[in-house]
Motif scaffolding. Structure first.
Motif, PDB file in Angstrom:
ATOM      1  N   PRO A  21      63.042  53.229  42.328  1.00 43.32           N
ATOM      2  CA  PRO A  21      64.359  52.633  42.118  1.00 43.32           C
ATOM      3  C   PRO A  21      64.585  52.323  40.632  1.00 43.32           C
ATOM      4  O   PRO A  21      63.677  51.857  39.941  1.00 43.32           O
ATOM      5  CB  PRO A  21      64.301  51.344  42.947  1.00 43.32           C
ATOM      6  CG  PRO A  21      63.257  51.600  43.980  1.00 43.32           C
ATOM      7  CD  PRO A  21      62.230  52.463  43.305  1.00 43.32           C
ATOM      8  N   VAL A  22      65.783  52.602  40.149  1.00 42.90           N
ATOM      9  CA  VAL A  22      66.133  52.384  38.747  1.00 42.90           C
ATOM     10  C   VAL A  22      67.458  51.639  38.682  1.00 42.90           C
ATOM     11  O   VAL A  22      68.388  51.929  39.439  1.00 42.90           O
ATOM     12  CB  VAL A  22      66.251  53.715  37.982  1.00 42.90           C
ATOM     13  CG1 VAL A  22      66.760  53.481  36.558  1.00 42.90           C
ATOM     14  CG2 VAL A  22      64.912  54.437  37.944  1.00 42.90           C
TER      15      VAL A  22
ATOM     16  N   SER B 148      73.962  49.884  37.977  1.00 42.87           N
ATOM     17  CA  SER B 148      73.958  49.345  36.611  1.00 42.87           C
ATOM     18  C   SER B 148      74.555  47.954  36.601  1.00 42.87           C
ATOM     19  O   SER B 148      75.333  47.582  37.483  1.00 42.87           O
ATOM     20  CB  SER B 148      74.753  50.259  35.673  1.00 42.87           C
ATOM     21  OG  SER B 148      76.114  50.338  36.090  1.00 42.87           O
TER      22      SER B 148
ATOM     23  N   LEU C  83      66.907  59.598  33.085  1.00 37.92           N
ATOM     24  CA  LEU C  83      67.264  58.595  34.086  1.00 37.92           C
ATOM     25  C   LEU C  83      67.260  59.193  35.487  1.00 37.92           C
ATOM     26  O   LEU C  83      66.765  58.584  36.436  1.00 37.92           O
ATOM     27  CB  LEU C  83      68.651  58.017  33.783  1.00 37.92           C
ATOM     28  CG  LEU C  83      68.720  56.831  32.828  1.00 37.92           C
ATOM     29  CD1 LEU C  83      70.178  56.451  32.575  1.00 37.92           C
ATOM     30  CD2 LEU C  83      67.954  55.637  33.371  1.00 37.92           C
ATOM     31  N   ARG C  84      67.793  60.395  35.607  1.00 34.95           N
ATOM     32  CA  ARG C  84      67.795  61.045  36.922  1.00 34.95           C
ATOM     33  C   ARG C  84      66.371  61.371  37.377  1.00 34.95           C
ATOM     34  O   ARG C  84      66.044  61.246  38.565  1.00 34.95           O
ATOM     35  CB  ARG C  84      68.658  62.312  36.865  1.00 34.95           C
ATOM     36  CG  ARG C  84      70.162  62.024  36.881  1.00 34.95           C
ATOM     37  CD  ARG C  84      70.959  63.301  36.988  1.00 34.95           C
ATOM     38  NE  ARG C  84      71.036  63.969  35.694  1.00 34.95           N
ATOM     39  CZ  ARG C  84      72.018  63.779  34.824  1.00 34.95           C
ATOM     40  NH1 ARG C  84      73.003  62.940  35.115  1.00 34.95           N
ATOM     41  NH2 ARG C  84      72.034  64.426  33.683  1.00 34.95           N
TER      42      ARG C  84
ATOM     43  N   VAL D 113      72.876  55.813  40.355  1.00 35.62           N
ATOM     44  CA  VAL D 113      71.976  54.869  39.692  1.00 35.62           C
ATOM     45  C   VAL D 113      72.760  53.585  39.396  1.00 35.62           C
ATOM     46  O   VAL D 113      73.716  53.602  38.620  1.00 35.62           O
ATOM     47  CB  VAL D 113      71.405  55.448  38.384  1.00 35.62           C
ATOM     48  CG1 VAL D 113      70.541  54.402  37.666  1.00 35.62           C
ATOM     49  CG2 VAL D 113      70.594  56.699  38.668  1.00 35.62           C
TER      50      VAL D 113
ATOM     51  N   ALA E 192      64.883  58.124  38.583  1.00 36.42           N
ATOM     52  CA  ALA E 192      65.444  57.689  39.862  1.00 36.42           C
ATOM     53  C   ALA E 192      64.883  58.471  41.036  1.00 36.42           C
ATOM     54  O   ALA E 192      64.926  57.997  42.174  1.00 36.42           O
ATOM     55  CB  ALA E 192      66.966  57.804  39.825  1.00 36.42           C
TER      56      ALA E 192
ATOM     57  N   GLY F 182      74.852  54.071  34.310  1.00 35.47           N
ATOM     58  CA  GLY F 182      73.948  55.132  34.711  1.00 35.47           C
ATOM     59  C   GLY F 182      74.688  56.318  35.292  1.00 35.47           C
ATOM     60  O   GLY F 182      75.897  56.248  35.543  1.00 35.47           O
TER      61      GLY F 182
ATOM     62  N   SER G 266      72.642  50.136  46.137  1.00 36.46           N
ATOM     63  CA  SER G 266      72.173  51.371  45.518  1.00 36.46           C
ATOM     64  C   SER G 266      73.219  52.030  44.644  1.00 36.46           C
ATOM     65  O   SER G 266      72.890  52.811  43.747  1.00 36.46           O
ATOM     66  CB  SER G 266      71.699  52.356  46.590  1.00 36.46           C
ATOM     67  OG  SER G 266      72.768  52.657  47.484  1.00 36.46           O
ATOM     68  N   ASP G 267      74.527  51.759  44.885  1.00 36.54           N
ATOM     69  CA  ASP G 267      75.581  52.359  44.071  1.00 36.54           C
ATOM     70  C   ASP G 267      76.330  51.306  43.260  1.00 36.54           C
ATOM     71  O   ASP G 267      77.446  51.548  42.813  1.00 36.54           O
ATOM     72  CB  ASP G 267      76.569  53.121  44.966  1.00 36.54           C
ATOM     73  CG  ASP G 267      75.908  54.318  45.643  1.00 36.54           C
ATOM     74  OD1 ASP G 267      75.127  55.008  44.969  1.00 36.54           O
ATOM     75  OD2 ASP G 267      76.163  54.537  46.840  1.00 36.54           O
TER      76      ASP G 267
END
Length: 378
Positions: free
Chosen positions: A141-142, A155, A133-134, A153, A137, A149, A314-315
């Motif tokens: 964008p994830v 969620s 996942l990292r 990332v 990212a 996440g 984003s967070d």
């Protein structure tokens, strides 16, 4: 001025805004005031402007597509997720590419490869490792769908722990059941992990011995049939089961019927998700409703905003509420019953209350509503 020659810059000049604002309005993403949006849309409509999405994507180094990574696609749950996700993507004329990992030995590598061909990825929780996942990212964008996440990332997930606690307390406190068995494998899914935690929390809250290890099976209907065979062949079969999802619970109903075991007289069965079939089987399934299409839609919106350069979410760690839906499979009265379940008050946790509501059911509606006679504990 002919529409074939009209450019985004000319639309921006006519509307008195920037090119970026025209892009946001035509794509349906980003923050634009209502007055500005109307002005841009009026210029677009009056001059017949049609954005060249492919040309714009190529010029910006973009693909005009996002990826959706699932472990698999079987069952109605994933179908609802796809519909909710695509309903958002279609507004921006963004293509959705789907990758399933369950039959791939090199699934992490395949997901990384997909990331190089799309503008962003929505990854179903638990499908790839945190390290992957990292890595993803760092490329695009994830957003994690139905899971959490790593830091940085975003969620979107539904609430699981409090809902499973409320459901289990309902069985333990309102129905006086003991020796319940949790059916599902917490090792394979963040959602199932939360539901198992809620199952155990209800026992702790009521001062009861902690339950034995779960019966570890998958999340498909045939897994529920297998679970029924395993549990009902025991010398002392359980009086009730809390299944990790509705598909497993429906399999339990099938397996119980094959053995002549009556639900709920001999065995109480509950699920999680509230798929449309849960209200249509007999007995109708007591379960927890999660807003599956909204879950996917919120994920898509976050991802599309990030792909368009919007960084406000984003967070984000969005947690959507869930509802306990009480039907006949736990022993509560159905639509023709004499009244509410006894002592509904204990079925509460972390903001869930004992307020009961009755609404109509439309299985064709997105995120269907409760069936007539359902009692929804919020």
């Amino acid at each position: 001025m002919g529409s074939d020659r009209l450019t985004v810059r000319e639309i921006a000049r006519l509307a008195g805004v920037s090119v970026a604002t025209v892009s946001r309005v035509s794509n349906g993403v980003g923050q634009v005031s209502e007055e500005t949006r109307r002005r841009v849309q009026r210029a677009i409509e009056e001059h017949g402007y049609r954005p060249d999405h492919l040309g714009r994507a190529l010029a910006a180094g973009r693909h005009g597509a996002v990826g959706l990574v699932f472990p698999g696609l079987s069952g109605p749950y994933f179908s609802e997720l796809i519909q909710g996700f695509e309903a958002e993507a279609v507004h921006t004329r963004t293509s959705v590419h789907i990758l399933c990992t369950h039959l791939r030995d090199d699934s992490d590598a395949q997901v990384v490869e997909m990331a190089r061909r799309v503008d962003g990825l929505a990854v179903f929780g638990g499908t790839v490792s945190p390290d992957t996942l990292r890595e993803l990212a760092a490329l695009v964008p994830v957003v994690v769908l139905a899971g959490e996440g790593p830091p940085g990332v975003p969620s979107v997930r539904a609430e699981n722990v409090a809902a499973a606690t409320a459901l289990t307390r309902h069985l333990l406190a309102d129905h006086g059941l003991r020796g319940l068995v949790f059916v599902g494998d917490p090792r394979n899914s963040p959602d199932v992990t939360g539901r198992w935690e809620g199952f155990r929390a209800a026992h702790r809250q009521l001062g009861l011995p902690l339950p034995r290890a779960p019966l570890r099976v998958g999340l498909e209907q045939h897994d529920g049939v297998f679970a029924a065979d395993q549990l009902l062949s025991r010398a002392a079969p359980p009086r009730g089961v809390v299944c990790a999802n509705d598909e497993t619970a429906l399999g339990m109903l099938v397996g119980a019927a094959a053995r002549g075991v009556r639900v709920p007289a001999d065995l109480v069965v509950t699920g999680f998700d509230d798929i449309p079939m849960a209200a249509l089987v007999s007995p109708a399934l007591t379960t927890v409703r999660q807003p599956v299409r909204e879950l996917a839609g919120r994920t898509a919106r976050l991802l599309l905003q990030a792909a368009a350069g919007e960084t406000g979410g984003s967070d984000a760690a969005v947690v959507l509420p869930t509802d306990l839906v009480v039907r006949r499979s736990c022993g509560c009265p159905g639509p023709t019953g004499a009244g509410p379940a006894t002592g509904a008050g204990p079925a509460t946790a972390h903001g869930l209350t004992d307020r009961h509501t009755t609404t109509e059911h439309d299985p064709t509606a997105a995120g269907h509503r409760p069936a007539a006679g359902d009692r929804t504990v919020r």
